[in-house]
Design a protein around this motif. Structure first.
Motif, PDB file in Angstrom:
ATOM      1  N   GLU A   1       0.779  -1.168   0.176  1.00  0.00           N
ATOM      2  CA  GLU A   1       0.029  -0.157   0.102  1.00  0.00           C
ATOM      3  C   GLU A   1       0.897   1.170   0.066  1.00  0.00           C
ATOM      4  OE1 GLU A   1      -0.353  -2.525   2.065  1.00  0.00           O
ATOM      5  OE2 GLU A   1       0.207  -1.868   4.012  1.00  0.00           O
ATOM      6  N   LEU A   2       2.091   1.159   0.131  1.00  0.00           N
ATOM      7  CA  LEU A   2       2.972   2.227   0.122  1.00  0.00           C
ATOM      8  C   LEU A   2       3.306   2.756  -1.229  1.00  0.00           C
ATOM      9  CD1 LEU A   2       5.824   1.682   2.866  1.00  0.00           C
ATOM     10  CD2 LEU A   2       4.475   3.584   2.835  1.00  0.00           C
ATOM     11  N   ARG A   3       2.965   2.034  -2.328  1.00  0.00           N
ATOM     12  CA  ARG A   3       3.453   2.099  -3.559  1.00  0.00           C
ATOM     13  C   ARG A   3       2.897   3.446  -4.240  1.00  0.00           C
ATOM     14  NH1 ARG A   3       5.682  -1.485  -7.861  1.00  0.00           N
ATOM     15  NH2 ARG A   3       6.059  -0.094  -9.609  1.00  0.00           N
ATOM     16  N   PRO A   4       1.860   3.659  -4.041  1.00  0.00           N
ATOM     17  CA  PRO A   4       1.196   5.104  -4.437  1.00  0.00           C
ATOM     18  C   PRO A   4       1.917   6.320  -3.974  1.00  0.00           C
ATOM     19  CG  PRO A   4      -0.792   3.605  -4.074  1.00  0.00           C
ATOM     20  CD  PRO A   4       0.541   3.130  -3.362  1.00  0.00           C
ATOM     21  N   VAL A   5       2.232   6.171  -2.662  1.00  0.00           N
ATOM     22  CA  VAL A   5       2.992   7.118  -2.099  1.00  0.00           C
ATOM     23  C   VAL A   5       4.490   7.216  -2.717  1.00  0.00           C
ATOM     24  CG1 VAL A   5       4.129   7.820   0.080  1.00  0.00           C
ATOM     25  CG2 VAL A   5       2.013   6.923   0.201  1.00  0.00           C
ATOM     26  N   LEU A   6       5.040   6.178  -2.798  1.00  0.00           N
ATOM     27  CA  LEU A   6       6.424   6.040  -3.418  1.00  0.00           C
ATOM     28  C   LEU A   6       6.485   6.850  -4.816  1.00  0.00           C
ATOM     29  CD1 LEU A   6       7.825   3.021  -1.667  1.00  0.00           C
ATOM     30  CD2 LEU A   6       8.011   5.310  -0.766  1.00  0.00           C
ATOM     31  N   GLU A   7       5.409   6.387  -5.616  1.00  0.00           N
ATOM     32  CA  GLU A   7       5.294   6.695  -6.946  1.00  0.00           C
ATOM     33  C   GLU A   7       5.128   8.032  -7.080  1.00  0.00           C
ATOM     34  OE1 GLU A   7       2.028   4.112  -8.481  1.00  0.00           O
ATOM     35  OE2 GLU A   7       3.971   2.714  -9.221  1.00  0.00           O
ATOM     36  N   THR A   8       4.888   8.758  -5.969  1.00  0.00           N
ATOM     37  CA  THR A   8       4.649  10.252  -6.398  1.00  0.00           C
ATOM     38  C   THR A   8       6.037  10.923  -6.444  1.00  0.00           C
ATOM     39  OG1 THR A   8       4.763  10.755  -3.840  1.00  0.00           O
ATOM     40  CG2 THR A   8       2.643  10.575  -4.990  1.00  0.00           C
ATOM     41  N   ASP A   9       7.303  10.308  -5.852  1.00  0.00           N
ATOM     42  CA  ASP A   9       8.641  10.786  -5.736  1.00  0.00           C
ATOM     43  C   ASP A   9       8.771  12.440  -5.770  1.00  0.00           C
ATOM     44  OD1 ASP A   9      11.040  10.104  -5.769  1.00  0.00           O
ATOM     45  OD2 ASP A   9      11.522  10.030  -8.059  1.00  0.00           O
ATOM     46  N   PRO A  10       8.370  12.927  -4.734  1.00  0.00           N
ATOM     47  CA  PRO A  10       8.452  14.186  -4.529  1.00  0.00           C
ATOM     48  C   PRO A  10       9.778  14.550  -3.854  1.00  0.00           C
ATOM     49  CG  PRO A  10       7.134  13.611  -2.798  1.00  0.00           C
ATOM     50  CD  PRO A  10       7.307  12.217  -3.379  1.00  0.00           C
ATOM     51  N   LEU A  11      10.113  15.716  -3.816  1.00  0.00           N
ATOM     52  CA  LEU A  11      11.564  15.980  -3.437  1.00  0.00           C
ATOM     53  C   LEU A  11      11.317  15.963  -1.820  1.00  0.00           C
ATOM     54  CD1 LEU A  11      12.892  18.866  -5.442  1.00  0.00           C
ATOM     55  CD2 LEU A  11      13.681  16.392  -5.347  1.00  0.00           C
ATOM     56  N   ASN A  12      10.194  16.495  -1.312  1.00  0.00           N
ATOM     57  CA  ASN A  12       9.785  16.737   0.185  1.00  0.00           C
ATOM     58  C   ASN A  12       8.309  16.399   0.118  1.00  0.00           C
ATOM     59  OD1 ASN A  12      12.352  17.710   1.354  1.00  0.00           O
ATOM     60  ND2 ASN A  12      11.857  19.267  -0.129  1.00  0.00           N
ATOM     61  N   GLY A  13       7.802  15.857   1.336  1.00  0.00           N
ATOM     62  CA  GLY A  13       6.638  15.581   1.495  1.00  0.00           C
ATOM     63  C   GLY A  13       6.369  14.259   2.648  1.00  0.00           C
ATOM     64  N   SER A  14       5.241  14.370   3.400  1.00  0.00           N
ATOM     65  CA  SER A  14       5.081  13.401   4.365  1.00  0.00           C
ATOM     66  C   SER A  14       3.670  12.792   4.068  1.00  0.00           C
ATOM     67  CB  SER A  14       5.171  14.015   5.814  1.00  0.00           C
ATOM     68  OG  SER A  14       4.703  14.929   5.977  1.00  0.00           O
ATOM     69  N   TRP A  15       3.439  11.566   4.767  1.00  0.00           N
ATOM     70  CA  TRP A  15       2.235  11.037   4.480  1.00  0.00           C
ATOM     71  C   TRP A  15       2.215  10.351   5.744  1.00  0.00           C
ATOM     72  CZ3 TRP A  15       5.186  12.083   0.513  1.00  0.00           C
ATOM     73  CH2 TRP A  15       4.426  12.323  -0.681  1.00  0.00           C
ATOM     74  N   ALA A  16       0.750   9.969   6.294  1.00  0.00           N
ATOM     75  CA  ALA A  16       0.573   9.080   7.597  1.00  0.00           C
ATOM     76  C   ALA A  16      -0.674   8.158   6.871  1.00  0.00           C
ATOM     77  CB  ALA A  16      -0.144   9.774   8.542  1.00  0.00           C
ATOM     78  N   TRP A  17      -0.515   6.926   7.638  1.00  0.00           N
ATOM     79  CA  TRP A  17      -1.344   5.826   7.333  1.00  0.00           C
ATOM     80  C   TRP A  17      -2.726   6.191   8.030  1.00  0.00           C
ATOM     81  CZ3 TRP A  17      -2.685   1.913   4.440  1.00  0.00           C
ATOM     82  CH2 TRP A  17      -3.325   0.994   4.808  1.00  0.00           C
ATOM     83  N   ASP A  18      -3.611   6.066   7.430  1.00  0.00           N
ATOM     84  CA  ASP A  18      -5.226   6.368   7.750  1.00  0.00           C
ATOM     85  C   ASP A  18      -5.883   5.126   7.812  1.00  0.00           C
ATOM     86  OD1 ASP A  18      -7.957   7.096   7.835  1.00  0.00           O
ATOM     87  OD2 ASP A  18      -7.868   8.815   6.618  1.00  0.00           O
ATOM     88  N   GLN A  19      -5.913   4.712   8.973  1.00  0.00           N
ATOM     89  CA  GLN A  19      -6.759   3.338   9.306  1.00  0.00           C
ATOM     90  C   GLN A  19      -8.195   3.427   8.646  1.00  0.00           C
ATOM     91  OE1 GLN A  19      -5.071   0.845  10.911  1.00  0.00           O
ATOM     92  NE2 GLN A  19      -6.708  -0.530  10.340  1.00  0.00           N
TER      93      GLN A  19
END
Length: 103
Positions: free
Chosen positions: A74-92
């Motif tokens: 489920e991390l793949r969509p986040v990693l595919e964004t490939d931004p220079l900076n940014g943060s994400w949190a898991w939403d249960q």
């Protein structure tokens, strides 16, 4: 894009030792400027680590990004964004990662 075409998979990610050893889903994922050519810049933490815990190199592992995706696809969509900076949190509630507002 196939995995063979994704150069990021040849890079590494810093992962919380607790996440790895206890099988805890990374609750907080962010990207910063990579340290070197092998570093993806991605960091995957449980999300409740203290600064002291993260600053201690024995509490952080350097893993192949593909290994992390194998455990947590489920991390793949986040990693595919490939931004220079940014943060994400898991939403249960939604069962996916949500981008956090810039600080």
């Amino acid at each position: 894009m196939t995995d063979e075409d994704w150069p990021l998979l040849r890079k590494r990610v810093f992962v919380s030792r607790r996440s790895h050893e206890q099988g805890l889903r990374p609750g907080y994922v962010y990207r910063e400027h990579p340290d070197d050519d092998r570093d993806s810049g991605w960091r995957a933490l449980v999300g409740d680590e203290t600064d002291r815990e993260v600053d201690d190199p024995t509490n952080v592992l350097l893993q192949d990004l593909g290994f992390l995706l194998g455990r947590w696809p489920e991390l793949r969509p986040v990693l595919e964004t490939d931004p220079l900076n940014g943060s994400w949190a898991w939403d249960q509630r939604t069962g996916r990662y949500s981008r956090l507002p810039a600080e």
